[in-house]
Design a protein around this motif. Structure first.
Motif, mmCIF file in Angstrom:
data_model
loop_
_atom_site.group_PDB
_atom_site.id
_atom_site.type_symbol
_atom_site.label_atom_id
_atom_site.label_comp_id
_atom_site.label_asym_id
_atom_site.label_seq_id
_atom_site.Cartn_x
_atom_site.Cartn_y
_atom_site.Cartn_z
ATOM 1 N N SER A 170 27.333 -57.852 32.823
ATOM 2 C CA SER A 170 26.915 -56.601 32.198
ATOM 3 C C SER A 170 25.404 -56.503 32.000
ATOM 4 C CB SER A 170 27.614 -56.428 30.849
ATOM 5 O OG SER A 170 27.190 -57.455 29.964
ATOM 6 N N GLY A 171 24.661 -57.546 32.321
ATOM 7 C CA GLY A 171 23.242 -57.569 32.010
ATOM 8 C C GLY A 171 22.337 -56.855 32.983
ATOM 9 N N LEU A 172 22.651 -56.863 34.265
ATOM 10 C CA LEU A 172 21.763 -56.291 35.266
ATOM 11 C C LEU A 172 22.363 -55.039 35.880
ATOM 12 C CD1 LEU A 172 20.759 -59.579 37.134
ATOM 13 C CD2 LEU A 172 19.543 -58.454 35.277
ATOM 14 N N LYS A 173 21.489 -54.122 36.240
ATOM 15 C CA LYS A 173 21.945 -52.878 36.863
ATOM 16 C C LYS A 173 21.267 -52.731 38.222
ATOM 17 C CE LYS A 173 22.936 -50.413 32.590
ATOM 18 N NZ LYS A 173 23.675 -51.493 32.104
ATOM 19 N N PHE A 174 22.049 -52.232 39.214
ATOM 20 C CA PHE A 174 21.516 -52.026 40.555
ATOM 21 C C PHE A 174 20.493 -50.909 40.580
ATOM 22 C CE2 PHE A 174 25.454 -54.102 42.019
ATOM 23 C CZ PHE A 174 24.929 -54.936 42.988
ATOM 24 N N CYS A 175 19.582 -50.982 41.538
ATOM 25 C CA CYS A 175 18.684 -49.869 41.821
ATOM 26 C C CYS A 175 19.565 -48.680 42.174
ATOM 27 C CB CYS A 175 17.769 -50.232 42.996
ATOM 28 S SG CYS A 175 16.803 -48.849 43.618
ATOM 29 N N GLY A 176 19.326 -47.561 41.572
ATOM 30 C CA GLY A 176 20.170 -46.395 41.773
ATOM 31 C C GLY A 176 20.113 -45.802 43.168
ATOM 32 N N ALA A 177 19.040 -46.032 43.898
ATOM 33 C CA ALA A 177 18.896 -45.441 45.224
ATOM 34 C C ALA A 177 19.443 -46.325 46.337
ATOM 35 C CB ALA A 177 17.425 -45.125 45.493
ATOM 36 N N CYS A 178 19.037 -47.589 46.376
ATOM 37 C CA CYS A 178 19.403 -48.441 47.508
ATOM 38 C C CYS A 178 20.562 -49.389 47.228
ATOM 39 C CB CYS A 178 18.197 -49.248 47.970
ATOM 40 S SG CYS A 178 17.697 -50.566 46.824
ATOM 41 N N LYS A 179 20.822 -49.663 45.979
ATOM 42 C CA LYS A 179 21.910 -50.564 45.575
ATOM 43 C C LYS A 179 21.727 -51.990 46.092
ATOM 44 C CE LYS A 179 24.419 -46.936 44.139
ATOM 45 N NZ LYS A 179 23.498 -45.963 43.664
ATOM 46 N N LEU A 180 20.498 -52.366 46.428
ATOM 47 C CA LEU A 180 20.253 -53.707 46.961
ATOM 48 C C LEU A 180 19.714 -54.688 45.934
ATOM 49 C CD1 LEU A 180 18.696 -53.012 50.469
ATOM 50 C CD2 LEU A 180 20.992 -53.806 49.940
ATOM 51 N N VAL A 181 18.949 -54.223 44.982
ATOM 52 C CA VAL A 181 18.352 -55.119 43.991
ATOM 53 C C VAL A 181 18.859 -54.758 42.601
ATOM 54 C CG1 VAL A 181 16.277 -55.571 45.355
ATOM 55 C CG2 VAL A 181 16.294 -53.688 43.740
ATOM 56 N N LYS A 182 18.718 -55.705 41.690
ATOM 57 C CA LYS A 182 19.144 -55.499 40.314
ATOM 58 C C LYS A 182 17.967 -55.697 39.377
ATOM 59 C CE LYS A 182 23.936 -57.033 40.851
ATOM 60 N NZ LYS A 182 24.954 -57.977 40.349
ATOM 61 N N TYR A 183 18.054 -55.022 38.239
ATOM 62 C CA TYR A 183 17.009 -55.120 37.219
ATOM 63 C C TYR A 183 17.635 -55.328 35.849
ATOM 64 C CZ TYR A 183 14.063 -53.193 40.883
ATOM 65 O OH TYR A 183 13.406 -52.985 42.066
ATOM 66 N N CYS A 184 16.903 -56.054 34.994
ATOM 67 C CA CYS A 184 17.401 -56.297 33.637
ATOM 68 C C CYS A 184 16.975 -55.191 32.683
ATOM 69 C CB CYS A 184 16.931 -57.658 33.127
ATOM 70 S SG CYS A 184 15.143 -57.812 32.924
ATOM 71 N N SER A 185 15.950 -54.417 33.064
ATOM 72 C CA SER A 185 15.481 -53.348 32.181
ATOM 73 C C SER A 185 14.747 -52.282 32.988
ATOM 74 C CB SER A 185 14.520 -53.916 31.127
ATOM 75 O OG SER A 185 13.321 -54.365 31.746
ATOM 76 N N ALA A 186 14.552 -51.149 32.363
ATOM 77 C CA ALA A 186 13.799 -50.061 33.002
ATOM 78 C C ALA A 186 12.346 -50.489 33.213
ATOM 79 C CB ALA A 186 13.862 -48.804 32.155
ATOM 80 N N ALA A 187 11.820 -51.291 32.301
ATOM 81 C CA ALA A 187 10.438 -51.762 32.437
ATOM 82 C C ALA A 187 10.278 -52.643 33.677
ATOM 83 C CB ALA A 187 10.022 -52.525 31.188
ATOM 84 N N CYS A 188 11.249 -53.534 33.915
ATOM 85 C CA CYS A 188 11.197 -54.384 35.106
ATOM 86 C C CYS A 188 11.318 -53.542 36.372
ATOM 87 C CB CYS A 188 12.303 -55.443 35.070
ATOM 88 S SG CYS A 188 11.818 -56.953 34.197
ATOM 89 N N GLN A 189 12.168 -52.535 36.344
ATOM 90 C CA GLN A 189 12.326 -51.663 37.513
ATOM 91 C C GLN A 189 11.012 -50.940 37.804
ATOM 92 O OE1 GLN A 189 15.523 -48.826 37.257
ATOM 93 N NE2 GLN A 189 15.442 -48.372 39.428
#
Length: 78
Positions: free
Chosen positions: A28-47
């Motif tokens: 539940s900690g990381l979310k995929f990039c909404g466009a490419c679905k290839l990378v994950k981020y722990c926060s909006a700041a990291c993205q």
């Protein structure tokens, strides 16, 4: 982060693409990039921080996903 495995297939790692934070066991900690679905981020700041490095590949992959959906063969009932 997406990488090629031994079979040249894309697989995703469960770490933040920016800071390297590992995903918790409950997934539940990381979310995929909404466009490419290839990378994950722990926060909006990291993205946001990672965006300049990710932007070119993201746009390319997002276009591929769009084309795949657009030209997907639709089954027709006869």
């Amino acid at each position: 982060m997406a990488v090629l495995n031994d079979n040249d297939c894309i697989t995703t790692l469960s770490v933040c693409a920016n800071c390297g934070k590992e995903e918790d066991g409950d997934n539940s900690g990381l979310k995929f990039c909404g466009a490419c679905k290839l990378v994950k981020y722990c926060s909006a700041a990291c993205q946001k921080d990672h965006r300049p490095m990710h932007k070119k590949e993201c746009k390319k992959r997002a276009a591929e996903i769009h084309d795949k959906k657009l030209f997907k063969e639709v089954e027709r009932d006869e």
